[in-house]
Design an enzyme around this catalytic site. Structure first.
Site, PDB file in Angstrom:
ATOM      1  N   TRP A 356       8.338  10.057  -0.839  1.00  0.00           N
ATOM      2  CA  TRP A 356       8.114  11.497  -0.592  1.00  0.00           C
ATOM      3  C   TRP A 356       8.022  11.765   0.903  1.00  0.00           C
ATOM      4  CZ3 TRP A 356       2.660  13.796  -0.148  1.00  0.00           C
ATOM      5  CH2 TRP A 356       1.751  12.833   0.313  1.00  0.00           C
ATOM      6  N   GLU A 496      -4.267   7.417  -2.727  1.00  0.00           N
ATOM      7  CA  GLU A 496      -3.976   6.313  -3.665  1.00  0.00           C
ATOM      8  C   GLU A 496      -5.188   5.427  -3.940  1.00  0.00           C
ATOM      9  OE1 GLU A 496      -0.856   4.879  -1.189  1.00  0.00           O
ATOM     10  OE2 GLU A 496       0.718   5.750  -2.440  1.00  0.00           O
TER      11      GLU A 496
END
Ligand code: IFM
Length: 758
Positions: A356, A496
């Site tokens: 991304w 994350e």
């Protein structure tokens, strides 16, 4: 001046200090960092800034974007190709290298303006002979299959015979300094010589793709060719050209290495070798200097568009330019089979995969500065739409799901399992849960079209991406009967460190926006782009009810929030986690990990890896009022450890949105100097590509406050830091090169450039 250390001929060619990144003394411990910093790329190939004579430690990697191989590893990764930069000098069998000789003078400099690597070393060997070696290296941007090196060799206190070894080394391994992970992705299929050229051809192991590299050596003194006793040899995986020449005290010999590379992606297999030799011949005929001049001219044009000038803040001015240099050098303006990997073509981490990072960090730069490169990146995603469809099917969804990590064929390249440094297996859940890349691809396509005005792409290719990704999200959400809301469960957001979670606000809100946007685009197309609408319906078997469902999901998707406040809850249950605030910063102004993490896992705390809710506000600022942005920024800023390089630039931009310019300035410094100062300690693995784009965005969207309104009109809302006297940059605004100058008092001018200035 950095160039003062070089001899006249190089000094005259080199740029001034604001364009030079220099290594001022040799320190083997910094080799790998400088190899990354001094990487060169011409949009086709990349080579790390390795020393010609080969020193240690070194990761002497050459990459061609798009050449991937998996073999026995976990994923398809960029293949390290034969190293063509090897060039060794011996006098009476003594290798003249920084490792074997006393270093009397040392300096290397990367000239950002001309994409050229310069080196100056004065060495004293064991016999007291002093040799001045200066070199120039570039990868032609005009003819991307040409790479050149030129060395000026001057014996300072002796006459003798200089022995020269020029090689192409095919024995190169990926992860060559990591015993557990070493892998060879290619095998040598041909090692041959033709007249005065050496040639090595390799084949990748999975796809049997051929790559041919040829090189030839020349040397001149006062314009006369001086090489004698030339011999080309094939030594296993190494093609080697040997020659010698007489050298005289104080007299300079110019040694040239011409290199050319072609792959089976450029031409038929049988045409590789002839193409390499033909290219070498044309390169030699044109000459090193002429090719270098043409290359510099291309960079001159690129910089006319891309340069950012910050007056009054020398260090930051140069650091920003350094980041732009690497980003613009890597992307291709003609090949939509390749993307820009997370480490550009400068290192092996993440295998050269696109994330991304491309859409949300790098694409804005390309859309505003090099729209033709942005288009290639968009076409890359469109070309891989079918693979994304298969990916969705494989995971039990509909529509198209883009892979978290993408290489050449669009299949998921983020491994489910990896091996840890201690040999244990690690189950990696990133690909399984981190789905927001699919929203990023869609958002990126929309932003690209908005910025460039490329409506052709918007209503055709992008519209297909929109419909298919909307279908994916519609199949990904679940309806919660109790809440009467749609949810996305088991998902990982940008942070994350908490995986998986339910209802990550970043993901849910982006999906909300995406589905609303597609529904309204479809209505617009139906009303005013009839032909494109019909073709979309036919091609994708699209039915109007689908858009109604998307609208309903968009209206009813769950967005967790702290009751009675404007603060979004990063994911369901986040507020119940142990509260830890960041209070200490290191010498680089980077947050220090709180002590509590010695006894508690980060997953149990509210500490987050990178901008998550704040990232959402960066992307969809128009959706939130200033108070909401302020409260969320203040809340999450104290909890973000910036464990990813994708974070500081976003906090800089958002800090400025809420008027916190001093923190923003500090964040910009951290981002711009991240690799130059090796702040994260991993620059050896390559340049942080997303961060380079983040740096540009911070200057342009943050400090200049640039935005486009719904009619495509340009707006500026500058926040000049006290350190800056003037900021100047340019963008392509609706096909016109537009120069923006902002003064220290925030007054500005916007000027359309004349055709001859572009
Ligand atoms: O995409 C990023 C991710 O957000 C954080 N880890 C590194 C990836 C590649 O840059």
């Amino acid at each position: 001046m950095i160039r003062d250390n070089f001899s006249k001929i190089l000094r005259e060619a080199m740029s001034e200090d604001s364009w030079l990144i220099s290594e001022d003394q040799y320190d083997a411990k910094k080799n790998l960092q400088f190899e990354s910093l001094f990487a060169l790329s011409n949009g086709y190939m990349g080579i790390r800034g390795v020393q010609e004579e080969g020193n240690h430690p070194s990761l002497p990697y050459v990459y061609i974007n798009g050449i991937f191989d998996k073999s026995e590893t976990f994923m398809r990764e960029l293949v390290t190709l034969p190293n063509w930069s090897e060039l060794k000098f011996y006098v009476e069998k003594q290798l003249l290298s920084v490792e074997r000789c006393e270093i009397l003078e040392y300096r290397r400099a990367l000239d950002l303006k001309t994409a050229t690597l310069y080196k100056h070393v004065l060495l004293r060997d064991e016999s007291g002979r002093e040799s001045l070696i200066e070199s120039v290296r570039f990868l032609s941007r005009e003819n991307v299959h040409r790479m050149g090196m030129k060395v000026y060799f001057t014996p300072l206190n002796y006459d003798g015979i200089l022995e020269i070894e020029s090689s192409i080394n095919g024995s190169i391994l990926n992860f060559c300094d990591a015993p557990r992970f070493k892998v060879k992705h290619s095998v040598v299929t041909e090692n041959s010589a033709k007249e005065d050229n050496i040639y090595l051809e390799v084949e990748t192991r999975d796809d049997l793709l051929h790559i041919g590299t040829g090189a030839s050596l020349h040397a001149y003194e006062n314009g006369e060719e001086v090489l004698r006793n030339r011999r080309c040899s094939a030594f296993g995986e190494v093609a080697l050209e040997f020659a010698d020449c007489k050298v005289k005290e104080g007299k300079t010999v110019e040694i040239l290495k011409y290199v050319s590379v072609f792959t089976e992606k450029d031409c038929e297999r049988a045409a590789i070798r002839p193409s390499v030799f033909k290219e070498l011949e044309s390169f030699r005929d044109r000459g090193f200097t002429e090719e270098h001049r043409a290359h510099k001219k291309v960079y001159d044009t690129m910089w006319k568009r891309a340069n950012v000038r910050i007056k009054g803040d020398f260090e930051l001015d140069r650091a920003v330019r350094f980041n732009i240099f690497h980003l613009m050098s890597t992307a291709s303006e003609y090949d939509d089979r390749v993307n820009v990997g997370a480490k550009l073509l400068s290192g092996e981490e993440y295998g050269g995969h696109a994330f991304w990072d491309t859409e949300l960090f790098m694409l804005p730069f390309f859309s505003f500065v090099f729209p033709e490169k942005a288009k290639r990146l968009e076409c890359y995603r469109y070309r891989l739409l079918d693979a994304a469809r298969k990916n969705a099917r494989k995971n039990g969804y509909q529509g198209a799901q883009y892979p978290w990590e993408s290489a050449d064929d669009g299949t998921e390249q983020c491994p489910d399992w990896t091996i840890e440094p201690d040999g244990s297996c690690y189950r990696c859940y990133v690909a399984k849960y981190e789905h927001h890349v699919t929203a990023a691809v869609m958002y990126g396509a929309y932003k690209y079209a908005e910025t460039t005005g490329d409506t052709d792409f918007l209503y055709k290719e992008a519209a297909e991406i929109f419909v298919e990704t909307a279908r994916f999200w519609a199949s990904r959400v679940l309806y919660n009967e109790t809440l009467k809301l749609y949810e996305i469960r088991e998902v990982t957001g940008p942070d994350e460190w908490h995986e998986p979670v339910n209802n990550n606000v970043y993901t849910n809100y982006l999906v909300k926006w995406c589905l609303r946007f597609v529904s309204s685009l479809i209505t617009e197309m139906k009303d005013s782009r009839e032909a494109e609408y019909r073709s979309l319906c036919e091609k994708l078997h699209f039915m109007e009810e689908e858009a109604e469902t998307w609208k309903e999901i968009s209206d009813k998707i769950y967005i967790p929030k702290k009751e009675g406040t404007k603060i979004f809850e990063q994911f369901e249950g986040y507020f119940d986690l142990y509260e830890v605030l960041i209070e200490k910063y290191d010498k680089n102004d980077w947050p220090i990990r709180p002590e509590i993490l010695k006894t508690m896992s980060v997953t149990e705390t509210q500490l987050i890896k990178q901008a998550d809710v704040v990232m959402l506000m960066h992307l969809l600022g128009q959706e939130f009022d200033e108070e909401t942005i302020r409260e969320n920024y203040n809340y999450y800023e104290k909890r973000t450890l910036h464990g990813s390089s994708l974070s500081p630039s976003i906090y800089a931009i958002m800090g400025l949105k809420i008027g916190d310019s001093s923190k923003a300035y500090r964040y910009l410094r951290r981002a711009a100097l991240l690799d130059l100062w090796n702040i994260q300690g991993n620059t050896r693995e390559g340049i942080h590509a997303a961060n380079t784009g983040g740096v540009w965005q911070t200057v342009v969207f943050g400090f200049a406050g640039l935005s486009l309104d719904e009619n495509g009109e340009l707006h500026l809302q500058p926040h000049m830091p006290k350190e800056w006297e003037e900021l100047q940059f340019s963008i392509m605004h609706r096909g016109e090169a537009t120069e923006i100058t902002i003064k220290g008092d925030n007054s500005y001018t916007i000027r359309k450039r004349e055709a001859n200035e572009v």
